[in-house]
Design a protein around this motif. Structure first.
Motif, PDB file in Angstrom:
ATOM      1  N   PRO A 195      16.713 -35.031 -54.735  1.00 43.84           N
ATOM      2  CA  PRO A 195      15.274 -35.315 -54.745  1.00 43.84           C
ATOM      3  C   PRO A 195      14.619 -35.333 -53.363  1.00 43.84           C
ATOM      4  O   PRO A 195      13.399 -35.191 -53.253  1.00 43.84           O
ATOM      5  CB  PRO A 195      15.189 -36.707 -55.394  1.00 43.84           C
ATOM      6  N   ASP A 223      22.831 -29.772 -57.954  1.00 43.08           N
ATOM      7  CA  ASP A 223      23.785 -30.860 -57.693  1.00 43.08           C
ATOM      8  C   ASP A 223      24.212 -31.570 -58.978  1.00 43.08           C
ATOM      9  O   ASP A 223      25.323 -32.094 -59.059  1.00 43.08           O
ATOM     10  CB  ASP A 223      23.161 -31.885 -56.735  1.00 43.08           C
ATOM     11  N   VAL A 224      23.330 -31.570 -59.977  1.00 45.49           N
ATOM     12  CA  VAL A 224      23.612 -32.307 -61.214  1.00 45.49           C
ATOM     13  C   VAL A 224      24.775 -31.672 -61.985  1.00 45.49           C
ATOM     14  O   VAL A 224      25.487 -32.340 -62.724  1.00 45.49           O
ATOM     15  CB  VAL A 224      22.322 -32.390 -62.075  1.00 45.49           C
ATOM     16  N   THR A 276      16.337 -25.855 -59.048  1.00 46.49           N
ATOM     17  CA  THR A 276      16.460 -27.267 -58.690  1.00 46.49           C
ATOM     18  C   THR A 276      17.624 -27.922 -59.435  1.00 46.49           C
ATOM     19  O   THR A 276      18.122 -27.392 -60.430  1.00 46.49           O
ATOM     20  CB  THR A 276      15.169 -28.043 -59.035  1.00 46.49           C
ATOM     21  N   LYS A 277      18.027 -29.061 -58.917  1.00 48.63           N
ATOM     22  CA  LYS A 277      19.022 -29.925 -59.568  1.00 48.63           C
ATOM     23  C   LYS A 277      20.387 -29.260 -59.761  1.00 48.63           C
ATOM     24  O   LYS A 277      21.119 -29.597 -60.698  1.00 48.63           O
ATOM     25  CB  LYS A 277      18.465 -30.484 -60.881  1.00 48.63           C
ATOM     26  N   LEU A 323      18.980 -29.475 -53.928  1.00 51.55           N
ATOM     27  CA  LEU A 323      20.263 -30.151 -54.182  1.00 51.55           C
ATOM     28  C   LEU A 323      20.119 -31.662 -54.285  1.00 51.55           C
ATOM     29  O   LEU A 323      21.091 -32.400 -54.240  1.00 51.55           O
ATOM     30  CB  LEU A 323      21.255 -29.801 -53.060  1.00 51.55           C
ATOM     31  N   ARG A 337      14.827 -37.327 -71.824  1.00 51.41           N
ATOM     32  CA  ARG A 337      14.595 -35.885 -71.937  1.00 51.41           C
ATOM     33  C   ARG A 337      15.772 -35.245 -72.650  1.00 51.41           C
ATOM     34  O   ARG A 337      16.928 -35.553 -72.354  1.00 51.41           O
ATOM     35  CB  ARG A 337      14.454 -35.262 -70.544  1.00 51.41           C
ATOM     36  N   ASP A 379       8.791 -30.701 -65.821  1.00 49.30           N
ATOM     37  CA  ASP A 379       9.765 -31.552 -65.127  1.00 49.30           C
ATOM     38  C   ASP A 379      10.850 -30.758 -64.405  1.00 49.30           C
ATOM     39  O   ASP A 379      11.981 -31.221 -64.252  1.00 49.30           O
ATOM     40  CB  ASP A 379      10.434 -32.547 -66.108  1.00 49.30           C
ATOM     41  N   GLU A 380      10.506 -29.582 -63.938  1.00 44.49           N
ATOM     42  CA  GLU A 380      11.494 -28.737 -63.259  1.00 44.49           C
ATOM     43  C   GLU A 380      11.733 -29.192 -61.819  1.00 44.49           C
ATOM     44  O   GLU A 380      12.677 -28.731 -61.163  1.00 44.49           O
ATOM     45  CB  GLU A 380      11.038 -27.269 -63.257  1.00 44.49           C
TER      46      GLU A 380
HETATM   47  P1  GDP Z   1       7.994 -32.171 -62.031  1.00 40.49           P
HETATM   48  O1  GDP Z   1       7.209 -32.727 -63.168  1.00 40.49           O
HETATM   49  O2  GDP Z   1       8.262 -30.715 -62.183  1.00 40.49           O
HETATM   50  O3  GDP Z   1       7.389 -32.494 -60.700  1.00 40.49           O
HETATM   51  O4  GDP Z   1       9.403 -32.903 -62.086  1.00 40.49           O
HETATM   52  P2  GDP Z   1       9.651 -34.492 -62.300  1.00 40.49           P
HETATM   53  O5  GDP Z   1       9.301 -35.203 -61.077  1.00 40.49           O
HETATM   54  O6  GDP Z   1       9.034 -34.944 -63.575  1.00 40.49           O
HETATM   55  O7  GDP Z   1      11.216 -34.498 -62.582  1.00 40.49           O
HETATM   56  C1  GDP Z   1      12.125 -34.043 -61.648  1.00 40.49           C
HETATM   57  C2  GDP Z   1      13.079 -35.203 -61.288  1.00 40.49           C
HETATM   58  O8  GDP Z   1      14.191 -34.698 -60.614  1.00 40.49           O
HETATM   59  C3  GDP Z   1      12.463 -36.206 -60.325  1.00 40.49           C
HETATM   60  O9  GDP Z   1      13.024 -37.459 -60.573  1.00 40.49           O
HETATM   61  C4  GDP Z   1      12.885 -35.679 -58.950  1.00 40.49           C
HETATM   62  O10 GDP Z   1      12.940 -36.694 -57.962  1.00 40.49           O
HETATM   63  C5  GDP Z   1      14.251 -35.162 -59.257  1.00 40.49           C
HETATM   64  N1  GDP Z   1      14.681 -33.992 -58.485  1.00 40.49           N
HETATM   65  C6  GDP Z   1      13.947 -32.944 -58.020  1.00 40.49           C
HETATM   66  N2  GDP Z   1      14.746 -32.011 -57.460  1.00 40.49           N
HETATM   67  C7  GDP Z   1      16.006 -32.487 -57.587  1.00 40.49           C
HETATM   68  C8  GDP Z   1      17.288 -31.964 -57.241  1.00 40.49           C
HETATM   69  O11 GDP Z   1      17.438 -30.867 -56.716  1.00 40.49           O
HETATM   70  N3  GDP Z   1      18.378 -32.738 -57.559  1.00 40.49           N
HETATM   71  C9  GDP Z   1      18.260 -33.945 -58.150  1.00 40.49           C
HETATM   72  N4  GDP Z   1      19.370 -34.611 -58.414  1.00 40.49           N
HETATM   73  N5  GDP Z   1      17.077 -34.464 -58.492  1.00 40.49           N
HETATM   74  C10 GDP Z   1      15.973 -33.738 -58.224  1.00 40.49           C
END
Ligand code: GDP
Ligand code: IMO
Ligand code: MG
Length: 392
Positions: free
Chosen positions: A378, A295-296, A292-293, A376, A267, A14-15
Motif C-alpha cells: 500500500p 505481494d498478496v 497491484t497487490k 507490491l 470482498r 478497488d484495484e
Molecule cells: P481503489 O478503490 O481502487 O482506490 O482501491 P481501495 O483503496 O478500495 O482498495 C485497495 C486496497 O489495497 C487498499 O487498502 C490499499 O491500501 C491496498 N493496496 C493498494 N495497492 C496495494 C498493493 O500493491 N499491495 C497491497 N498489499 N495492498 C495494496
C-alpha cells in the motif's frame, strides 16, 4: 512524456487506484475525478498514515496541487464537508486553492440516500444515493451544484467558494500543458454501459467517461492506464466467473485485507481473469496496465489465470455482458508456479523471484497490453516502474 494520464479501474473497483493516483500525483499539477461519488473508497497510505477518500481526489495529500471534482461526479455536501474536516484533523488543509467543484455536478440529496437504502439491496449498492442521484439527472429533475447554491440550502454558502466552471478550467490547464491525472472511480465491469448490468454503478467508469465527466474532447487524453489487481475482487452482487469459494479464496481475502473501504463488506475474491482484462483493454484503449497487490499472491504454491471461458461446450475468449451467458461461462485456467519470498520490499523488477516475473509476463502476453507499473504494497515506496515513458 505524457501531459496527462488517465487511471482507470479495469475490474470491479478497488484495484488500488487511490494508491496509484497518490503515487503519480507527486509529479502532477492537477488531479480530477470525473465519475461516481462517495460510493468510491480510495485508500492512500502516506508516511504511515492511512486515509480513505470517498469524494475528494487522491491528490489532496500533496501540497500545491489542484484537485477537481468534475461535472460527472455526484456530490453529497455533507460527505464533502465531513471529508474536509477529517483531512484537516489529519493535518491536510482543504481550501478553494486546492479543491474545485464543478458548478454542473449533480447533488446527492437526502431523498436519494433514502431511496437507495430502501431499493438498492438486490444490486448490493453502497447505499450512498448514487443511483437515485444519477436517475434524477437523467430524468432532468436533478439539482446541480449551481442550482443548489442559488437556492440557499444548508451548505450553499459553505460550498460556494469551491465552485467553478471546471470544464473551462481543465481546458485552460490543458492549453497550459499542466500535468493532469484523471482519477477513475469504480471499474470497467461496474460501468453503467459496459459492465455487468444491472449489477453495476450508475456512471461511466471507463476512460470514455473522462470526456463527458469533465467536459474535454477525446483527442486531449494522452495516456490511459488500466489498474488491475493481480487477482480479482468484487463487492456487492453480480456475476464473477473466476470467484473462489474455497480455502485459497479465503487465504487471498485475508492476505489482501479484502474488506470494503466504503462499507466494510467482505470482498469476494477470485483468480485473475485475462478474458475480462482484455475486454477492459478494448473498452478503454489502455496504453498499459498497472498491476497491484502482487505481494498478496506470495506463498501460494500454484496460481491460476483464466485464459478463456467454456460456454455451452464451446470455448471462447470474448467477455460478454449478457448475464445469462456470463453466469454460464466456465473459466478455463492455466496454472503457474507460485513463489515463497516476501516481495513487498523489492525495489527493482529484476529482483523479483523468477516465478513472479513469469506471472507478470504471462499476464502481459495474455492481455496483449504492456505492464507499466507493479505495486507490491500500500505504501508509495512499494512501487516498481517498468515503463518510464507511460508516466510524468
Ligand atoms: P481503489 O478503490 O481502487 O482506490 O482501491 P481501495 O483503496 O478500495 O482498495 C485497495 C486496497 O489495497 C487498499 O487498502 C490499499 O491500501 C491496498 N493496496 C493498494 N495497492 C496495494 C498493493 O500493491 N499491495 C497491497 N498489499 N495492498 C495494496
Ligand atoms: P472504488 O472507486 C468497488 C459497487 C457496489 C455495488 C455496485 C453499485 O473504490 O473502486 P452503487 O452504490 O455505486 O450504486 O453500487 O457497485 N461499487 C463499488 N465496488 N469499488 C467501488 O469504488 C465501488 N463503487 C460502487 O458495491 O455492487
Ligand atoms: Mg475502493
Amino acid at each position: 512524456m505524457p501531459r496527462n494520464i488517465a487511471v482507470i479501474g479495469a475490474q470491479f473497483g478497488d484495484e488500488g487506484k487511490g494508491k496509484v493516483i497518490d503515487f503519480l500525483a507527486e509529479k502532477a499539477d492537477v488531479i480530477a475525478r470525473f465519475n461516481g461519488g462517495n460510493n468510491a473508497g480510495h485508500t492512500i497510505v502516506a508516511e504511515k498514515k492511512k486515509f480513505i477518500l470517498h469524494l475528494i481526489p487522491s491528490g489532496i495529500l500533496h501540497r500545491n496541487k489542484i484537485n477537481v471534482i468534475g461535472n460527472g461526479v455526484v456530490v453529497d455536501p455533507e460527505v464533502l464537508f465531513e471529508e474536509i474536516a477529517h483531512l484537516s484533523r489529519g493535518g491536510i488543509k482543504v481550501t478553494p486553492e486546492n479543491l474545485v467543484v464543478s458548478s454542473s455536478a449533480h447533488m446527492i440529496l437526502p431523498e436519494h440516500i433514502e431511496e437507495d437504502k430502501a431499493k438498492g439491496s438486490k444490486i448490493g449498492t453502497t447505499g450512498r444515493g448514487i443511483g437515485p442521484a444519477y436517475a434524477a439527472k437523467a430524468a432532468r429533475k436533478g439539482t446541480r451544484v449551481i442550482d443548489y447554491i442559488q437556492k440557499k440550502e444548508k451548505y450553499s454558502e459553505k460550498l460556494k467558494p469551491f465552485v467553478k466552471d471546471t470544464s473551462l478550467l481543465i481546458n485552460q490547464f490543458l492549453d497550459q500543458n499542466k500535468k493532469i491525472l484523471f482519477e477513475g472511480a469504480q471499474g470497467t465491469l461496474l460501468d453503467i454501459d459496459h459492465g455487468t448490468y444491472p449489477f453495476v454503478t450508475s456512471s461511466n467508469a471507463i476512460s470514455g467517461g473522462i470526456c463527458t465527466g469533465l467536459g474535454i474532447g477525446p483527442k486531449r487524453i494522452d495516456k490511459i492506464t488500466g489498474v488491475v489487481k493481480a487477482y480479482v475482487t468484487r463487492v456487492g452482487n453480480g456475476p464473477f466467473p473466476t470467484e473462489l469459494n474455497d480455502k485459497t479464496g479465503e487465504r487471498i481475502q485475508k492476505a489482501g485485507n479484502e474488506f470494503g473501504s466504503t462499507t466494510g463488506r467482505a470482498r469476494r475474491v477470485g483468480w485473475f481473469d485475462a478474458v475480462m482484462a482484455k475486454y477492459a483493454a478494448r473498452i478503454n484503449s489502455f496504453d498499459s496496465m498497472i498491476i497491484t497487490k502482487l505481494d498478496v499472491l506470495s506463498g501460494l504454491e500454484k496460481i491460476k489465470i483464466c485464459v478463456g471461458y467454456r460456454r455451452k461446450e464451446k470455448r471462447t475468449e470474448e467477455f460478454t455482458t449478457n448475464l445469462e451467458e456470463l453466469e454460464n461461462s466456465e473459466p478455463i485456467y492455466i496454472v503457474m508456479d507460485g513463489w515463497d519470498d516476501d516481495i513487498s520490499n523489492v525495489k527493482q523488477f529484476e529482483d523479483l523471484p523468477k516465478n513472479a516475473k513469469d506471472y507478470l509476463r504471462r499476464v502481459e502476453q495474455l492481455v496483449k497490453i504492456p505492464v507499466s507499473m507493479v505495486s507490491l504494497g500500500p505504501g508509495r515506496e512499494q512501487t516498481l516502474i517498468l515503463r518510464r515513458n507511460e508516466f510524468f
